[in-house]
Design a protein around this motif. Sequence first.
Motif, PDB file in Angstrom:
ATOM      1  N   ILE A  82       8.514 -10.562  -8.377  1.00 35.61           N
ATOM      2  CA  ILE A  82       7.058 -10.606  -8.412  1.00 35.61           C
ATOM      3  C   ILE A  82       6.623 -11.970  -8.920  1.00 35.61           C
ATOM      4  N   TYR A  83       5.356 -12.308  -8.636  1.00 33.78           N
ATOM      5  CA  TYR A  83       4.786 -13.561  -9.146  1.00 33.78           C
ATOM      6  C   TYR A  83       3.419 -13.258  -9.728  1.00 33.78           C
ATOM      7  N   PRO A  84       3.176 -13.747 -10.943  1.00 27.58           N
ATOM      8  CA  PRO A  84       4.121 -14.404 -11.847  1.00 27.58           C
ATOM      9  C   PRO A  84       5.091 -13.409 -12.464  1.00 27.58           C
ATOM     10  N   GLY A  85       6.263 -13.916 -12.854  1.00 26.27           N
ATOM     11  CA  GLY A  85       7.295 -13.058 -13.407  1.00 26.27           C
ATOM     12  C   GLY A  85       7.018 -12.668 -14.848  1.00 26.27           C
ATOM     13  N   PRO A  86       7.825 -11.776 -15.398  1.00 23.87           N
ATOM     14  CA  PRO A  86       7.646 -11.341 -16.787  1.00 23.87           C
ATOM     15  C   PRO A  86       7.744 -12.504 -17.767  1.00 23.87           C
ATOM     16  N   ALA A  87       7.059 -12.385 -18.882  1.00 27.03           N
ATOM     17  CA  ALA A  87       7.086 -13.446 -19.892  1.00 27.03           C
ATOM     18  C   ALA A  87       8.440 -13.532 -20.581  1.00 27.03           C
ATOM     19  N   LEU A  88       9.106 -12.396 -20.767  1.00 23.99           N
ATOM     20  CA  LEU A  88      10.390 -12.368 -21.452  1.00 23.99           C
ATOM     21  C   LEU A  88      11.541 -12.379 -20.453  1.00 23.99           C
ATOM     22  N   PRO A  89      12.573 -13.187 -20.689  1.00 25.18           N
ATOM     23  CA  PRO A  89      13.746 -13.159 -19.826  1.00 25.18           C
ATOM     24  C   PRO A  89      14.526 -11.868 -20.022  1.00 25.18           C
ATOM     25  N   ASN A  90      15.262 -11.467 -18.998  1.00 29.28           N
ATOM     26  CA  ASN A  90      16.071 -10.250 -19.063  1.00 29.28           C
ATOM     27  C   ASN A  90      17.507 -10.630 -19.410  1.00 29.28           C
ATOM     28  N   SER A 102      26.471  -2.386 -19.937  1.00 26.33           N
ATOM     29  CA  SER A 102      25.453  -3.411 -20.115  1.00 26.33           C
ATOM     30  C   SER A 102      24.266  -2.862 -20.900  1.00 26.33           C
ATOM     31  N   VAL A 103      23.843  -3.650 -21.899  1.00 23.60           N
ATOM     32  CA  VAL A 103      22.653  -3.295 -22.684  1.00 23.60           C
ATOM     33  C   VAL A 103      21.789  -4.531 -22.833  1.00 23.60           C
ATOM     34  N   ALA A 104      20.534  -4.328 -23.155  1.00 20.27           N
ATOM     35  CA  ALA A 104      19.621  -5.450 -23.356  1.00 20.27           C
ATOM     36  C   ALA A 104      20.004  -6.209 -24.622  1.00 20.27           C
ATOM     37  N   TYR A 105      19.924  -7.538 -24.547  1.00 21.03           N
ATOM     38  CA  TYR A 105      20.175  -8.373 -25.719  1.00 21.03           C
ATOM     39  C   TYR A 105      18.957  -8.331 -26.631  1.00 21.03           C
ATOM     40  N   GLU A 106      19.189  -7.997 -27.892  1.00 21.60           N
ATOM     41  CA  GLU A 106      18.114  -7.925 -28.879  1.00 21.60           C
ATOM     42  C   GLU A 106      18.246  -9.119 -29.823  1.00 21.60           C
ATOM     43  N   PRO A 107      17.451 -10.163 -29.639  1.00 27.87           N
ATOM     44  CA  PRO A 107      17.585 -11.345 -30.491  1.00 27.87           C
ATOM     45  C   PRO A 107      17.096 -11.085 -31.899  1.00 27.87           C
TER      46      PRO A 107
END
Length: 297
Positions: free
Chosen positions: A91-99, A197-202
């Motif tokens: 999609i455009y614009p893409g999400p603000a946070l990277p996956n 695989s899991v989401a990276y939580e900074p």
Amino acid sequence: MNRLRGTLMAAAVPLFLLAACAQPGATGAGSATGSGSPESAPASPRSGDDLVARVESYGGFVPPDRTVGSLPAVSVYADGRVITQGPVPAIYPGPALPNLQVVTLSPDQIQQLTQEATASGVRPGTDFGRPNVADAPTTRVTVRTDQGVQSVSVEALNEAQAKDPMLTAAQQAARARLAGFVKKLTDLSAGDATTASVAYEPTSLAVLARPYTEPAGDEPAQTPIAWTGPALPGDYLNPALKIGCVVVTGADVATVMTTARMANQLTPWTAGSGKYLITFRPLLPDEKGCPQFKGNR
């Protein structure tokens, strides 16, 4: 299990410095051969956050203001974590946070990767040549081996033609071996890992802010969001481009990320009398803060 992909968006070509323990010393962007040299850092990692391997790309035909703070394709750590860029919505614009996604490898798998790195040419003296390709990105591969930290930088690793007249047969073969190793790293599947695989939580998040410019032409109108984190724009990384940087830590990380999930890459953020365009850059385990984003290739 989903296959992890290390796809790099055109507007996010990696341009940041590796942590001090993994900075290449003799392989700048102008290196014709891409040869690396061992560093003084110890071969054995000192903690689980120590970098074991990284693939990043820089340069090419990308505006300089779009390269600051961009992410590597893959980072492998001593405790087995493999952090890659996962798929994003088309999609455009893409999400603000990277996956960013994480899987975990076993100690034996980590050791095998470092051994394969040497065999693939990540060592001093490997000649990758310089192809007849303009404005292509350079791929940098950094690996911690028994001989120390090794790094090679190769121009147009995936863009050069099979019969490029500027490359010898030996250079073509060296490129093919390295490209195979890079593909293995960037296409690590969850099936090869000991965890799904899991989401990276900074634990910390860099916020790169620049003055907001109203969209022109057919750009879709965006709804502003009020900024609630540290004062913007922070310290300028590049005064000419007016890009500032602040780091969000502690409990504020969850709050900022919750708000960021409601935004996209073109969302205007209001802070006091200012309006900013923000790039959210999760800090990886070996990264410390804003100063690393000041370097230029």
